[in-house]
Motif scaffolding. Structure first.
Motif, PDB file in Angstrom:
ATOM      1  N   LEU A 196      -8.906   4.622   3.058  1.00  0.00           N
ATOM      2  CA  LEU A 196      -7.900   5.405   2.331  1.00  0.00           C
ATOM      3  C   LEU A 196      -8.622   6.528   1.612  1.00  0.00           C
ATOM      4  O   LEU A 196      -9.599   6.305   0.904  1.00  0.00           O
ATOM      5  N   LYS A 229      -6.239   0.764  -2.160  1.00  0.00           N
ATOM      6  CA  LYS A 229      -7.517   0.964  -1.446  1.00  0.00           C
ATOM      7  C   LYS A 229      -8.117  -0.375  -1.001  1.00  0.00           C
ATOM      8  O   LYS A 229      -8.535  -0.524   0.142  1.00  0.00           O
ATOM      9  N   SER A 281      -0.275   9.616   6.906  1.00  0.00           N
ATOM     10  CA  SER A 281      -0.484  10.438   5.711  1.00  0.00           C
ATOM     11  C   SER A 281       0.801  10.536   4.904  1.00  0.00           C
ATOM     12  O   SER A 281       1.896  10.521   5.458  1.00  0.00           O
ATOM     13  N   ILE A 301      -4.379   7.356   5.366  1.00  0.00           N
ATOM     14  CA  ILE A 301      -4.851   6.016   5.740  1.00  0.00           C
ATOM     15  C   ILE A 301      -5.264   6.083   7.209  1.00  0.00           C
ATOM     16  O   ILE A 301      -4.513   6.602   8.029  1.00  0.00           O
ATOM     17  N   VAL A 330      -6.131  -1.668   1.959  1.00  0.00           N
ATOM     18  CA  VAL A 330      -6.411  -0.958   3.210  1.00  0.00           C
ATOM     19  C   VAL A 330      -7.774  -1.411   3.747  1.00  0.00           C
ATOM     20  O   VAL A 330      -7.934  -1.638   4.945  1.00  0.00           O
ATOM     21  N   VAL A 376       0.855  -1.202   0.000  1.00  0.00           N
ATOM     22  CA  VAL A 376       0.000   0.000   0.000  1.00  0.00           C
ATOM     23  C   VAL A 376       0.884   1.244   0.000  1.00  0.00           C
ATOM     24  O   VAL A 376       0.726   2.149  -0.829  1.00  0.00           O
ATOM     25  N   PHE A 406      -2.411  11.649   0.703  1.00  0.00           N
ATOM     26  CA  PHE A 406      -3.201  10.429   0.882  1.00  0.00           C
ATOM     27  C   PHE A 406      -3.235  10.112   2.367  1.00  0.00           C
ATOM     28  O   PHE A 406      -2.201  10.187   3.031  1.00  0.00           O
TER      29      PHE A 406
END
Ligand SMILES: Nc1ncnc2c1ncn2[C@@H]1O[C@H](COP(=O)(O)OP(=O)(O)OP(=O)(O)O)[C@@H](O)[C@H]1O
Ligand SMILES: [Mg+2]
Length: 454
Positions: free
Chosen positions: A435, A425, A383, A449, A428, A351, A447
């Protein structure tokens, strides 16, 4: 049998039963109370004759009583203790005689009912005892049952008429009711039949807020979802064939050239190298598509373990740092030490690599990319922020879709398929996290998470 017929039949049988029972009950009660009324009035009449007799027992009183009964539908018979008839307002016939014979001597003063069988007998009758100074006797009262019978048969006609009315009204009501009740069901049945045949363009109107309404709503949602999935699948297949066509065109073109005899060996090597690279690209595309398909089918098992986040992020940081340095992009890592998460390290590493790979690809020299991890409430927020080219607002909703790229034309330079974020995505989400992305063209992208803290 059709549902509407079945439902109608059931309602009909139930109402018919209720109606029949209550009609019989009502009918019997009306008849009984009418008979009781007749008998009581007969007895009261007998009692009043008795009173008059006891006041003055003589011929003129007897005549007077006879006169009183002359123009009524009742008859009186006065008999003394020896059974001799002293007075009768009508000739005694067989029916009356039968009743006179069964009279007993011990009678209560208020009188008794001798005959109440109005159905079988010609008369109903009562008897009241009298007592004068010299003698004892009885006052018999009779009433013809013809009247009662006529009343009952008229009552029956009324009941019959009422039943016919009620039944026809019931038929109409049940017919309309079953139509109203089963209409939405029939619409839904039709809709599901269409769905099963692959026609997802159905529309099921939601007409009520009850269970049927909810069912209609669910079917509509199902149809919409299926329609959306069908559309998505078609788009996806179109994108894949497009993705495959480009490298295959290159491969075919360069193979044709490489096959020529009039080219130099260096040129041939160059073309063969391009063919090799393009084949590699097709291979990579197929592999990534395959892994996405496996995630979709839930075959993609993750084995979570409790991981301290900082060392984990640091190892990834070290792995990607050389690439960032080569492009002259600064990479920073900023994380608390005491954060723990439950993750599958290799999947979660993928990821972060996918997101960092984008930061590297879509940022210019001299910018900074930052990896941050903090605790917020009971969550961990990771992030990855870059100062790259950013994503136009209208593209943001689609960047997580498969094979979606903002600038399709740059694909050959950056080498992307538009699968990196779709995979990230999915991964996650199977970790139970989320995400999301925020971006501003020209300023950069972040981005985020969010995972549960371990
Ligand atoms: N950090 C970023 N800055 C700017 N644009 C981005 C960034 N990350 C993603 N994008 C845009 O979103 C698109 C989708 O990203 P994704 O990672 O899914 O695909 P890709 O990078 O093009 O290809 P792949 O990751 O499959 O090699 C990219 O093509 C790019 O246009
Ligand atoms: Mg990518």
């Amino acid at each position: 049998m059709k549902l509407s017929v079945k439902l109608g039949l059931w309602i009909f049988i139930c109402i018919l039963l209720i109606e029949t029972v209550s009609m019989i009950f009502l009918h019997n009660n009306v008849v009984r109370s009418r008979i009781d009324q007749e008998l009581n009035s007969l007895k009261a009449r007998g009692n009043s004759h008795r009173d008059v007799l006891e006041m003055a027992f003589n011929d003129s009183t007897l005549q007077h009583i006879r006169l009183m009964e002359a123009h009524t539908d009742t008859f009186v018979v006065v008999a003394n203790s020896a059974g001799e008839v002293l007075l009768t307002s009508k000739e005694i016939n067989e029916g009356m005689k039968k009743i006179l014979d069964q009279s007993s001597s011990q009678l209560p003063r208020q009188g008794v009912i001798l005959q109440s069988e109005w159905k079988e007998e010609a008369y109903i009758a009562t008897v009241t005892p009298y007592e004068t100074g010299t003698d004892k006797g009885s006052v018999y009262m009779f009433r013809d049952t013809e009247n009662v019978k006529a009343f009952v048969s008229q009552l029956n006609r009324h009941f019959m008429l009422a039943s016919i009315w009620i039944l026809s009204f019931m038929f109409i009501t049940i017919f309309l009711l079953t139509k109203v009740l089963t209409r939405p069901l029939i619409i839904m049945k039709e809709a599901t039949r269409k769905l099963s045949k692959g026609d997802f363009s159905v529309s099921v109107p939601v007409q009520s807020h009850d269970e049927l309404g909810e069912l209609a709503q669910s079917i509509q949602t199902l149809a919409n979802d299926l329609n959306y999935m069908k559309q998505e699948r078609n788009d996806f297949l179109a994108s894949i064939s497009h993705e495959l066509r480009t490298p295959l065109t290159y491969i075919k073109g360069y193979a044709d050239i490489a096959r020529r005899t009039n080219i130099r060996p260096q040129e041939r090597t160059h073309y063969l190298q391009i063919i090799g690279e393009e084949s590699e690209r097709v291979n990579r595309l197929l592999e990534e598509l395959f892994s996405l398909a496996r995630i979709d089918q839930n075959e993609f098992l993750i084995t979570k373990e409790r991981v301290q986040l900082f060392p984990f992020l640091h190892s990834i940081y070290e792995r990607v740092l050389p690439a960032f340095l080569t492009k002259n992009i600064e990479l920073q890592l900023d994380s608390d030490q005491d954060i723990f998460v439950d993750i599958d390290p290799s999947r979660f590493g993928q990821v972060l690599s996918n997101i960092l790979d984008n930061a590297l690809k879509y940022s210019n020299e001299g910018t900074t990319t930052t990896i941050r991890a903090i605790k917020r409430d009971r969550n961990v927020v990771i992030s990855i922020q870059d100062q790259g080219i950013g994503i136009p607002e209208e593209d943001i909703p689609y960047v997580f879709e498969r094979l979606y790229r903002v600038e399709k034309s740059r694909a050959r330079i950056t080498g992307g398929f538009g699968l990196g974020l779709a995979i990230a995505k999915q991964l996650v989400e199977i970790h139970g996290g989320s995400l999301s992305v925020k971006s501003k063209p020209g300023a950069g992208t972040v981005f985020t998470i969010v995972l549960k803290e371990s």
